[in-house]
Structures are given as C-alpha cells and as structure tokens.
Design an enzyme around this catalytic site. Structure first.
Site, PDB file in Angstrom:
ATOM      1  N   VAL A   1       0.839  -1.205   0.000  1.00  0.00           N
ATOM      2  CA  VAL A   1       0.000   0.000   0.000  1.00  0.00           C
ATOM      3  C   VAL A   1       0.872   1.251   0.000  1.00  0.00           C
ATOM      4  O   VAL A   1       2.075   1.193   0.238  1.00  0.00           O
ATOM      5  CB  VAL A   1      -0.927   0.008   1.234  1.00  0.00           C
TER       6      VAL A   1
ATOM      7  N   ASP B   1       3.964   5.824  -3.682  1.00  0.00           N
ATOM      8  CA  ASP B   1       3.252   5.713  -4.955  1.00  0.00           C
ATOM      9  C   ASP B   1       3.780   4.550  -5.782  1.00  0.00           C
ATOM     10  O   ASP B   1       4.977   4.250  -5.790  1.00  0.00           O
ATOM     11  CB  ASP B   1       3.382   7.007  -5.753  1.00  0.00           C
TER      12      ASP B   1
ATOM     13  N   ALA C   1      -3.053  -3.169  -8.463  1.00  0.00           N
ATOM     14  CA  ALA C   1      -2.838  -1.723  -8.506  1.00  0.00           C
ATOM     15  C   ALA C   1      -2.841  -1.225  -9.946  1.00  0.00           C
ATOM     16  O   ALA C   1      -2.208  -1.817 -10.826  1.00  0.00           O
ATOM     17  CB  ALA C   1      -1.509  -1.372  -7.831  1.00  0.00           C
TER      18      ALA C   1
ATOM     19  N   TYR D   1      -7.414   3.206 -20.682  1.00  0.00           N
ATOM     20  CA  TYR D   1      -7.357   2.159 -19.660  1.00  0.00           C
ATOM     21  C   TYR D   1      -7.283   0.786 -20.302  1.00  0.00           C
ATOM     22  O   TYR D   1      -6.407  -0.027 -19.969  1.00  0.00           O
ATOM     23  CB  TYR D   1      -8.581   2.270 -18.749  1.00  0.00           C
TER      24      TYR D   1
ATOM     25  N   LYS E   1      -3.989  -1.789 -20.299  1.00  0.00           N
ATOM     26  CA  LYS E   1      -4.128  -3.117 -19.697  1.00  0.00           C
ATOM     27  C   LYS E   1      -3.685  -4.190 -20.698  1.00  0.00           C
ATOM     28  O   LYS E   1      -3.021  -5.172 -20.323  1.00  0.00           O
ATOM     29  CB  LYS E   1      -5.563  -3.354 -19.240  1.00  0.00           C
TER      30      LYS E   1
END
Length: 223
Positions: free
Chosen positions: A100, A113, A134, A204, A208
């Site tokens: 995280v 980040d 993520a 996006y 991907k």
C-alpha cells in the site's frame, strides 16, 4: 413467491435481456437463494468484488499455489477488489502482505506511490506469489495533459518494474488482474471470452492490454 434471490452471470444483458430490468422472468436454474443476513446492497457489493477475487484465487490455486509455499503479496490492496481478496485469502490459509501507499493496519507494507521507483525487494523477500491489482483505473474529467501516457506510466511501466523485481526476488507466480475492457466496450451476440480478439477503445483498456503483452514477454521461458 416473495423469496429474496440473486442471479449472477448467466449472460444477463449479454445474450439474455433482463440485466437492468425491474422485473424479469428467468431460468429457475440460474436463481440462487439470498444467503441469510444478506440484502441486495451487500450481495451486489460482495458479488462484484468477491467474484473477481474468487476467480483470482481459483487461478492461483489452479497454478499450484499452496499456503506452505509462502505469503501472497497483494498490490491495490485498499481497492474494491483488493479488500475482498485480502479478506478471502486468509480463509484459504494464505498469509497476506498488503502493498500500500501508507500503512494503516497490521500486515501493511508502505511503499509510497506505485511507479518505476517503488522499492519492492523488502516486501517481495520470501513471497511466493504476487496478485497485482494496482492500476490507474477510470478517471472522470481527466486533467492529465497526456492521458494515455499517464495510464501507461502506471498500468504498463510500473507493472513491468514490479514483474522484473519479482523475477529477481525469486517469486514463482504472478497473477495479473486485467480488465474486460481489453476486449472492448460491449458485445452484441455472445459474451467476451479468452479467445476474443482484443479491441480496447480507451486508454485504460489499451494499457491493460499492453501490460498483458509485456508480462507475457517478461515471463516467457520461466517456470
């Protein structure tokens, strides 16, 4: 009559009408009794994220993963699917390391980040599998000067950095949660499958797909 039930999948809104209907007549074999204590909101929230998390765990175990092999690193652990995944893995006996930005609970590994300079070695040491969620997802009213470049920096470049770090650390399995948007935005006659020709229509989906291709190349020839 009057029983609370749910239906998931079964081609609703793909090959059968009714996914957005207020009333629908459906095949009785598709209908599942609502579990005790569940309402429509809880069933929907868990159904969406939980089903995706379950598919990821199924793929991981199908590839031979067992709790004895070591902990699972989860990126995107604070997201919708990530939270469901981190809750489900311990019920299967797996140890979890949550990667995280900022640590908020036991088991969190604060890495800042997600990018090209994320310090992975410590969290990957001794890990047996990465479940990578993520990503830069759907940004409304995107203000980035170059949205494609912003998506590519996180979804492709940072993912490649993680994959190479994992290889160097000896991690044996990498489960990448991609997106149905790799295949396109809609179907007309049949659901998308793994054999569908990719036709991403936005940044996006495109990034991907690029990440899938990059991971396939990086892992070619590995065990």
């Amino acid at each position: 009559r009057g029983d609370h039930v749910l239906v998931t999948g079964c081609g609703l809104s793909e090959t059968h009408d009714g996914g957005y209907a207020e009333y629908a007549r459906l095949n009785g074999e598709w209908v599942i009794p609502m579990p005790p204590g569940f309402g429509a909101f809880k069933a929907m929230s868990l159904g969406t994220a939980g089903f995706t998390a379950a598919l990821a765990i199924h793929r991981m175990e199908h590839n031979g993963q067992t709790p004895a092999k070591g902990p699972i690193v989860v990126t995107g652990a604070t997201g919708f699917v990530g939270e469901a995944l981190c809750a489900a893995l311990p019920t299967r006996g797996f140890g979890v390391r949550r990667a995280v930005r900022v640590a908020r609970r036991a088991g969190d590994h604060a890495l800042g980040d997600f990018g090209l300079h994320t310090p992975w070695p410590a969290v990957l040491e001794g890990a047996s599998c990465i479940m990578h969620l993520a990503a830069r997802t759907h940004v409304l009213h995107d203000t980035a000067a170059d949205p494609d470049a912003a998506y590519r920096a996180i979804n492709v470049d940072a993912t490649v950095h993680l994959a190479r770090s994992a290889l160097k650390a000896g991690v044996k399995q990498f489960v990448f949660l991609s997106s149905i948007k790799v295949n396109g935005e809609a179907t007309t006659s049949a659901p998308f499958t793994e054999q569908s020709v990719p036709q991403p229509l936005d940044a996006y989906g495109r990034t991907k797909l690029q990440a899938e291709q990059a991971l396939a190349e990086i892992t070619r020839g590995t065990d």
